[in-house]
Enzyme design. Structure first.
Site, PDB file in Angstrom:
ATOM      1  N   SER A 187       0.843  -1.198   0.000  1.00 51.62           N
ATOM      2  CA  SER A 187       0.000   0.000   0.000  1.00 51.62           C
ATOM      3  C   SER A 187       0.884   1.256   0.000  1.00 51.62           C
ATOM      4  O   SER A 187       1.735   1.407  -0.875  1.00 51.62           O
ATOM      5  CB  SER A 187      -0.952  -0.051   1.199  1.00 51.62           C
ATOM      6  N   ASP A 273      -9.294  -4.374  -5.815  1.00 52.24           N
ATOM      7  CA  ASP A 273      -8.732  -3.390  -4.889  1.00 52.24           C
ATOM      8  C   ASP A 273      -9.255  -1.996  -5.236  1.00 52.24           C
ATOM      9  O   ASP A 273      -8.871  -1.408  -6.257  1.00 52.24           O
ATOM     10  CB  ASP A 273      -7.206  -3.421  -4.971  1.00 52.24           C
ATOM     11  N   HIS A 309      -7.842  -4.980  -1.412  1.00 54.09           N
ATOM     12  CA  HIS A 309      -6.588  -4.362  -0.979  1.00 54.09           C
ATOM     13  C   HIS A 309      -5.729  -5.320  -0.144  1.00 54.09           C
ATOM     14  O   HIS A 309      -4.526  -5.100  -0.008  1.00 54.09           O
ATOM     15  CB  HIS A 309      -6.891  -3.087  -0.190  1.00 54.09           C
TER      16      HIS A 309
END
Length: 350
Positions: A187, A273, A309
């Protein structure tokens, strides 16, 4: 959440034109120049963690503008020779937490530096220890919008500079083989690792999963989740500031860093995501290394069609461990008779 981005065959050929200002390289050269000739380390102090197989030090190094940045540095107990190093960057809103929380890389036999995020750490996890003395600059309360309307003042100019200096810091620590240093993150951490790959030409490897700040314009059009949503909310109030914000964001675009990278790379993305859309990840992956000047660096990507994610989670980590061992393995004989790396090597109270 169903798949919302481009179909996989289109992602595999997704190569948007770079959104890159002409002075991109000058911008980063100026940001990194300040601390180039300083001792990177401020202090290195041992920490008692209660762990018998890992030794940990509380490290402070100089980041952007010489600001003190905290990190945990860990070695496998009993290490007898310099080890390859993994510099890990954490996600948005997180800090370095507690030293026993992230043990994967040190348990795999690497020296491990976990960098704190300046001015973050108050949204997830166990907190952070690094304030950002520049937070009085204009912008909203969230890191993604601090200084957004001024490229020299943007939060990620400082945070990415910190990330580069973290590599310099770990290479100066005893117990580290400076020629075998990898950058790792998911991330926001993945975005930082990718930026480091573009700014540190002799990095040995980079591993990024769901990297933030890739394909920024398209991501802002696709999602209101996570940090992109903070940017959208900020611009919904500051109407007419979009192009100014886009110019600032163009200096931290992950695709531009990816184009300049030279290290072998391992990517991962979930096709569902909505936080870091897969088209941004593929834009960086497909252009990775294209400005490296020689043969394109080795790269691979792992795709998780039904994940968001969280990506591949433990499965992705398993693949990372196998891949990184193939990149950084020391094929020289181990000196079993050498004494363990002693804490005295770090100096007294530095």
């Amino acid at each position: 959440m169903p798949a919302f981005d481009l179909p996989l065959p289109d992602l595999e050929h997704h190569r948007p034109e770079p959104d890159e200002p002409a002075d991109f390289d000058m911008y980063w050269a100026a940001a990194l120049k300040e601390a180039a000739h300083r001792d990177p380390l401020v202090s290195v102090r041992p920490v008692e963690t209660g762990l018998r197989l890992t030794r940990t030090w509380d490290v402070t190094f100089r980041g952007y503008a010489g600001d003190p940045i905290r990190a945990w540095f860990s070695l496998p107990a009993g290490a007898r020779k310099p080890l390859p190093a993994v510099v890990e960057y954490v996600g948005y809103g997180r800090g370095r937490g507690l030293p026993h929380e992230r043990l994967t890389w040190v348990n795999a036999g690497y020296a491990h530096l976990l960098m704190d995020n300046r001015g973050q750490g108050d949204q997830y996890g166990s907190g952070g220890d690094t304030p950002d003395p520049h937070t009085a600059l204009s912008g909203g309360p969230g890191p993604a919008v601090r200084g957004l309307l001024s490229p020299p003042d943007y939060h990620y100019r400082r945070l990415i500079t910190d990330a580069v200096h973290a590599v310099t810091a770990v290479r100066s620590l005893p117990g580290v083989d400076p020629l075998r240093t990898a950058a790792v993150g998911n991330s926001q951490g993945g975005g930082l690792a990718l930026a480091v790959a573009g700014l540190v030409p002799d990095l040995a490897a980079v591993l990024v999963t769901a990297p933030f700040l890739c394909g920024i314009r398209r991501s802002l059009e696709l999602t209101d989740a996570g940090p992109y949503g903070e940017i959208a909310a900020y611009l919904s109030v500051r109407r007419g500031s979009e192009e100014t914000a886009y110019r600032t964001l163009s200096y931290v675009e992950g695709v531009s860093f990816a184009r300049r990278a030279q290290a072998p790379a391992h990517f991962g993305t979930g096709l569902r995501d909505t936080v870091c859309p897969p088209s941004g990840v593929y834009a960086a992956f497909n252009r990775y290394g294209e400005l490296s000047g020689g043969a394109h660096p080795r790269k691979e990507i792992h795709v998780y069609p039904f994940n968001g994610h969280e990506g591949g989670e433990a499965e992705q980590v398993r693949r990372q461990l196998v891949w990184l061992e193939s990149q950084l393995a020391d094929r020289s004989p181990c000196d079993r008779h050498a004494p363990p790396i002693d804490g005295a090597a770090f100096g007294s109270g530095r």
